[in-house]
Design an enzyme around this catalytic site. Structure first.
Site, PDB file in Angstrom:
ATOM      1  CG  HIS A 370      40.324 -13.739  40.838  1.00 44.39           C
ATOM      2  ND1 HIS A 370      40.433 -12.785  41.653  1.00 44.39           N
ATOM      3  CD2 HIS A 370      39.087 -13.769  40.388  1.00 44.39           C
ATOM      4  CE1 HIS A 370      39.556 -12.071  42.102  1.00 44.39           C
ATOM      5  NE2 HIS A 370      38.616 -12.612  41.446  1.00 44.39           N
ATOM      6  NE  ARG A 562      45.528 -24.038  49.322  1.00 45.73           N
ATOM      7  CZ  ARG A 562      44.222 -24.493  48.897  1.00 45.73           C
ATOM      8  NH1 ARG A 562      43.048 -23.929  49.786  1.00 45.73           N
ATOM      9  NH2 ARG A 562      43.693 -25.660  48.585  1.00 45.73           N
ATOM     10  CE  LYS A 567      49.285 -19.866  45.512  1.00 42.97           C
ATOM     11  NZ  LYS A 567      49.168 -18.163  45.215  1.00 42.97           N
ATOM     12  CB  THR A 669      46.136  -9.995  48.250  1.00 44.29           C
ATOM     13  OG1 THR A 669      45.890 -11.253  48.520  1.00 44.29           O
ATOM     14  CG2 THR A 669      45.449  -9.241  47.062  1.00 44.29           C
ATOM     15  CE  LYS A 673      45.755 -10.038  52.798  1.00 42.80           C
ATOM     16  NZ  LYS A 673      45.310 -11.284  52.672  1.00 42.80           N
TER      17      LYS A 673
HETATM   18  C1  26Q Z   1      37.205 -23.960  40.512  1.00 44.39           C
HETATM   19  C2  26Q Z   1      36.407 -25.033  40.103  1.00 44.39           C
HETATM   20  C3  26Q Z   1      36.064 -26.015  41.053  1.00 44.39           C
HETATM   21  C4  26Q Z   1      36.476 -25.975  42.224  1.00 44.39           C
HETATM   22  C5  26Q Z   1      37.320 -24.895  42.654  1.00 44.39           C
HETATM   23  C6  26Q Z   1      37.790 -23.853  41.860  1.00 44.39           C
HETATM   24  C7  26Q Z   1      38.731 -22.963  42.317  1.00 44.39           C
HETATM   25  C8  26Q Z   1      38.384 -22.385  43.510  1.00 44.39           C
HETATM   26  C9  26Q Z   1      39.282 -21.183  43.816  1.00 44.39           C
HETATM   27  C10 26Q Z   1      39.281 -22.172  41.340  1.00 44.39           C
HETATM   28  C11 26Q Z   1      40.463 -21.133  41.702  1.00 44.39           C
HETATM   29  C12 26Q Z   1      40.115 -20.627  43.119  1.00 44.39           C
HETATM   30  C13 26Q Z   1      40.902 -19.645  43.609  1.00 44.39           C
HETATM   31  C14 26Q Z   1      41.533 -18.666  42.881  1.00 44.39           C
HETATM   32  C15 26Q Z   1      42.423 -17.770  43.684  1.00 44.39           C
HETATM   33  O1  26Q Z   1      42.415 -17.530  44.809  1.00 44.39           O
HETATM   34  N1  26Q Z   1      43.185 -16.913  42.885  1.00 44.39           N
HETATM   35  C16 26Q Z   1      44.066 -15.954  43.332  1.00 44.39           C
HETATM   36  O2  26Q Z   1      43.147 -14.723  43.260  1.00 44.39           O
HETATM   37  C17 26Q Z   1      43.888 -13.435  44.027  1.00 44.39           C
HETATM   38  C18 26Q Z   1      42.980 -12.348  44.100  1.00 44.39           C
HETATM   39  O3  26Q Z   1      42.705 -11.777  42.872  1.00 44.39           O
HETATM   40  C19 26Q Z   1      45.341 -13.199  43.450  1.00 44.39           C
HETATM   41  O4  26Q Z   1      45.762 -11.902  44.158  1.00 44.39           O
HETATM   42  C20 26Q Z   1      46.063 -14.288  43.237  1.00 44.39           C
HETATM   43  O5  26Q Z   1      47.308 -14.120  42.311  1.00 44.39           O
HETATM   44  C21 26Q Z   1      45.263 -15.411  42.636  1.00 44.39           C
HETATM   45  O6  26Q Z   1      45.802 -16.744  42.303  1.00 44.39           O
END
Ligand code: 26Q
Length: 820
Positions: A370, A562, A567, A669, A673
């Site tokens: 992602h 976020r 962004k 996403t 929406k």
């Molecule tokens: C990793 C390690 C330790 C703590 C937290 C994390 C962590 C947690 C959540 C790293 C990344 C995330 C979330 C990432 C995310 O939301 N990415 C998004 O995913 C969407 C679905 O595919 C995309 O539409 C977005 O573009 C992307 O930013």
């Protein structure tokens, strides 16, 4: 006991849906399940009683699906995710069971307003943003397209923090979604597994002295207990299970310390176990590298895999057939330690040899990436990994040896190429690379939009792609049209039904029939009236929560997501300041009245993101108090963005801001929406925006700015943002106002650092894209000035967004990856 065979026990009669029956049952639940008299019942009691009544209809379908899956012994899909950003469930369940009107009527007959009690349901925020919400949309779509699927995750006691504003600064407060209990979940004490940490590995030799078996002796153990939540598909086609794990201490009564009389010591152990699943990590783009996070990851992977293998074997299957009966999707690298854990279970517990186990492992897993952000790629220091998971560290080395030897012998890779595909990063302190582990341990690796997938091949996974050229594939994200159209926008749904009938309810791509109405004057007026009503609802929310009055006839220009530098909320705010200047300098022009709305949370440790929130609030205060732009410009930062707030904001948007630096947003996403709900998009050629342009047509979206290739080139060449800023009068004036404290008279230097960042490196191309963005905004004003034009475009957006249904995405995963 066994005088009746279990097969002969008749099933309960499925529950009825008539409003009178529902009303009677709600009273019944209030009395016998909650123990309250109708006279003293609080709104919350009515909510719980109503959920319990809805829940029984869900359970009827749930049992049916579970039985059918058992009999069919079909391939099952397991979606492993550290995050499920679910939101509220009651309306979703009622709507998918088609009992909204009946429940509303039943409650009304009891003098209860459904909207009042629905507003009390907590928003389950077991996720940060896009990745977690995608997992929730996928769960609903898998049930809808009838895939036997299970979601596996963690039952965090505290979901994503609540955001409060203190003088414009973000303050984080603990979230407590379980405070009133959770009627949607079922604790399954019988589905409990032991999870180990630490300790060492013992080797068992055979008679000729060869190592034949490795036995991990952990020094710490906790219990994972399952909590199941039913997930209802559209028209209750199927009900699947979301299984979330909660950490419990191993029976404290049995602890040695307890027997020795050390009560406090024993309870400390239990406290430590429960810490594991206490809170969701609130960062969405940086890997904090905290030990507790790795413990969470391993805890939930081990529990899930033990559960999956138990179910597989219980059905009489042999472990050799695992890839035929089981598909496990890894939602990013967060569950990547599963690759080692499955190897450990197959080799050490089930006695399989290494090569056979490896063959089963990579054929069972698939991995979704992602993000391309280097700081978000997970890696763990070798010493930490080894101390916590000594057996898994051995397996990492064994897998690495196998793969690197193959790469050298069969593909003739050189040292540099080998060092890039290795599971161990040797460049600094030695680290385990979770992205490479997930890639190597999977038969499929997918990106989440066409552009992102191509960039994966060229950047993060270039060398692994060379080694496995068929492994990377694209699955463009989608959103569930049930939650994100039918439930959040009932007025638009009713209007569409009136125009084109019901077919789009079951197949979102049938929305294209609406194209024929795009230029129909009468339809445009109705479409505009629906938008207006949705804007009034949002205006009411903003008035009651923040005391700010919004004019629903102004353009509602919304950026909600976020807060992150890539962004580019900052780009939007700077352009707002420039617009404010222009409006004051040229009051004679025909400005389109705008309301600029922002919402979103910043990771608690992300300094610049928090500063951007403060800037939005500071700019809002100044603009909203300036009589010279009254009626022309308003700026609002709505606190505590979550799924529920999005459900009010998305249907009310005229303009959707999707303005990330090209090449940085994997998909997005929220963009989908908004467009589905009839907003015009202003956006860059990033993530899924590119495919949205292809679907809605380039006349129906406003695209601006550099492409990903141009951004890459400029970064490589090194660009001079100072020169760019000095060339743009509007931009330099806006930046100077921000930097000199026009919006922060109490602390004039507050935003100096933020502005300096733009002058000095401008990594996210805010300055570089500014003029193009400002020009695109004036183009939007031009379209807005002509309502026929505006509604023609926005209706075409709704008509052409059906392809972005997550049902389509799930069908593609099913056909190309899971083969379920
Ligand atoms: C990793 C390690 C330790 C703590 C937290 C994390 C962590 C947690 C959540 C790293 C990344 C995330 C979330 C990432 C995310 O939301 N990415 C998004 O995913 C969407 C679905 O595919 C995309 O539409 C977005 O573009 C992307 O930013």
């Amino acid at each position: 006991m066994d005088t009746v065979s279990k097969a002969d026990i008749p099933l309960p009669k499925p529950r009825a849906f008539e409003p009178e029956v529902l009303a009677a049952e709600i009273i019944e639940k209030l009395t016998y399940a909650i123990g309250k008299d109708t006279k003293v019942a609080k709104p919350h009691d009515w909510l719980t009683a109503t959920i319990l009544v809805v829940r029984e209809r869900v359970i009827d379908k749930w049992m049916e699906a579970t039985r059918a899956a058992y009999v069919a012994n079909a391939k099952r899909v397991y979606y492993l995710s550290l995050e499920f950003l679910i939101g509220r469930l009651m309306r979703d369940a009622m709507s998918n069971l088609q009992m909204m009107d009946e429940i509303k009527e039943a409650l009304a007959s009891l003098g209860v307003d459904i909207n009042v009690i629905a507003g009390l349901e907590p928003d389950a925020a077991l996720g940060n943003g896009g990745l977690g919400r995608l997992a929730a949309c996928f769960m609903e779509s898998m049930a809808t397209v009838n895939i036997p699927a299970y979601g596996y995750g963690i039952r965090y006691v505290h979901g994503l923090f609540r955001q409060q504003m203190a003088e414009g600064w973000q303050v984080e407060l603990p979230e407590n979604w379980l405070a009133h209990g959770n009627p949607w979940e079922f604790e399954r004490r019988e589905s409990s597994y032991e999870i180990g940490f630490g300790g060492g590995v013992e080797t068992v030799n055979n008679s000729s002295g060869e190592d034949v078996r490795f036995v991990w002796k952990p020094s710490e153990r906790v219990i994972a207990t399952a909590f199941d939540t039913p997930v209802v598909g559209w028209r209750a086609e199927r009900v699947n299970t979301l299984r979330l794990w909660s950490a419990q201490p191993i029976d404290p009564i049995l602890l040695d310390a307890f027997n020795a009389g050390d009560h406090i010591g024993a309870l400390r152990e239990s406290n430590k176990a429960e810490t594991l699943t206490r809170v969701l990590y609130p960062a969405d783009a940086t890997s904090a590298g905290q030990e507790l996070r790795l413990r969470q990851e391993y805890f939930f992977c081990s529990a899930s895999l033990q559960d999956i293998l138990r179910r597989h074997v219980q059905h009489g299957n042999s472990l050799d057939t695992l890839p035929d009966k089981v598909a496990i999707q890894l939602n990013d690298t967060h569950p990547a330690v599963s690759v080692c854990e499955l190897m450990r279970l197959l080799c050490d517990i089930h006695g399989m040899d290494f090569d056979a186990a490896w063959d089963i492992t990579w054929r069972t897993f698939s991995y979704t990436n992602h993000t391309l952000l280097p700081e978000a790629l997970e890696s763990w220091p070798v010493p930490l990994f080894e101390r916590l998971l000594p057996r898994h560290m051995q397996l990492v080395y064994a897998i690495n040896a196998k793969i690197l030897i193959e790469a050298r012998r069969q593909k003739g890779m050189n040292d540099q190429e080998i060092s890039k595909i290795s599971l161990i990063d040797e460049s600094g302190d030695r680290r385990v690379r979770m992205g490479n582990l997930a890639f190597i341990g999977s038969h499929s690796v997918n990106g989440v939009s066409a552009l992102h997938t191509e960039l994966m091949k060229e950047t993060v996974f270039a060398d692994l792609h060379k080694l496995y050229p068929t492994r990377i594939n694209n699955k463009t994200n989608g959103i569930t049209p049930r939650r994100w159209l039918m439930q959040c926008n009932p007025k638009l749904t009713a209007l569409i039904r009136e125009a084109i009938g019901d077919a789009f309810l079951d197949d979102a791509e049938k929305l294209t029939a609406l194209d024929a109405f795009a230029d129909d004057k009468a339809f445009q007026e109705k479409f505009a009236a629906v938008k207006r009503a949705n804007k009034e609802q949002l205006a009411n929310l903003v008035a009651s929560r923040m005391g700010i009055r919004l004019d629903p006839s102004a353009m509602f220009d919304i950026q909600i997501k976020r807060i992150h530098e890539y962004k580019r909320q900052l780009l939007n705010i700077i352009e707002t300041v420039a617009l404010y200047d222009q409006m004051r300098s040229h009051p004679e022009r025909d400005w389109a009245p705008r309301v600029k709305l922002f919402a979103g949370k910043a990771a608690p440790s992300y300094h610049n993101a928090k500063l951007i929130i403060k800037l939005a609030n500071d700019v809002a205060r100044v603009i909203n108090n300036d009589p010279s732009v009254r009626g022309l410009l308003k700026v609002v930062f709505v606190p505590n963005y979550n799924v529920t707030l999005a459900e009010t904001m998305v249907p009310a948007a005229d303009l959707s801001e999707q303005i990330s630096t090209a090449g940085m947003e994997a998909s997005g996403t929220g963009n989908m929406k908004f467009a589905l709900n009839g907003a015009l998009t202003i956006g860059t050629l990033d993530g899924a925006n590119v495919e949205m342009r292809d679907h809605v047509g380039e006349d129906n979206i406003v695209i601006f700015g550099m492409t990903a290739a141009e951004v890459g080139k400029l970064r490589a060449e090194g660009h001079n943002p100072r020169a760019v800023i000095e060339r743009s009068r509007e931009l330099s004036q806006a930046l100077s106002a921000i930097a000199t404290g026009v919006f922060s008279p109490d602390d004039r230097g507050r935003f100096g650092g933020l502005v300096d960042g733009l002058y000095n490196h401008d990594w996210f191309m805010v300055a570089a894209d500014f003029d193009a963005y400002a020009k695109a905004q004036r183009q939007v004003d031009g379209i807005w000035a002509n309502p026929t034009d505006w509604f023609g475009k926005t209706i075409r957006n709704t008509a052409r967004m059906g392809w972005f249904s997550s049902d389509r995405t799930i069908r593609q995963y099913t056909n190309d990856i899971w083969r379920a």
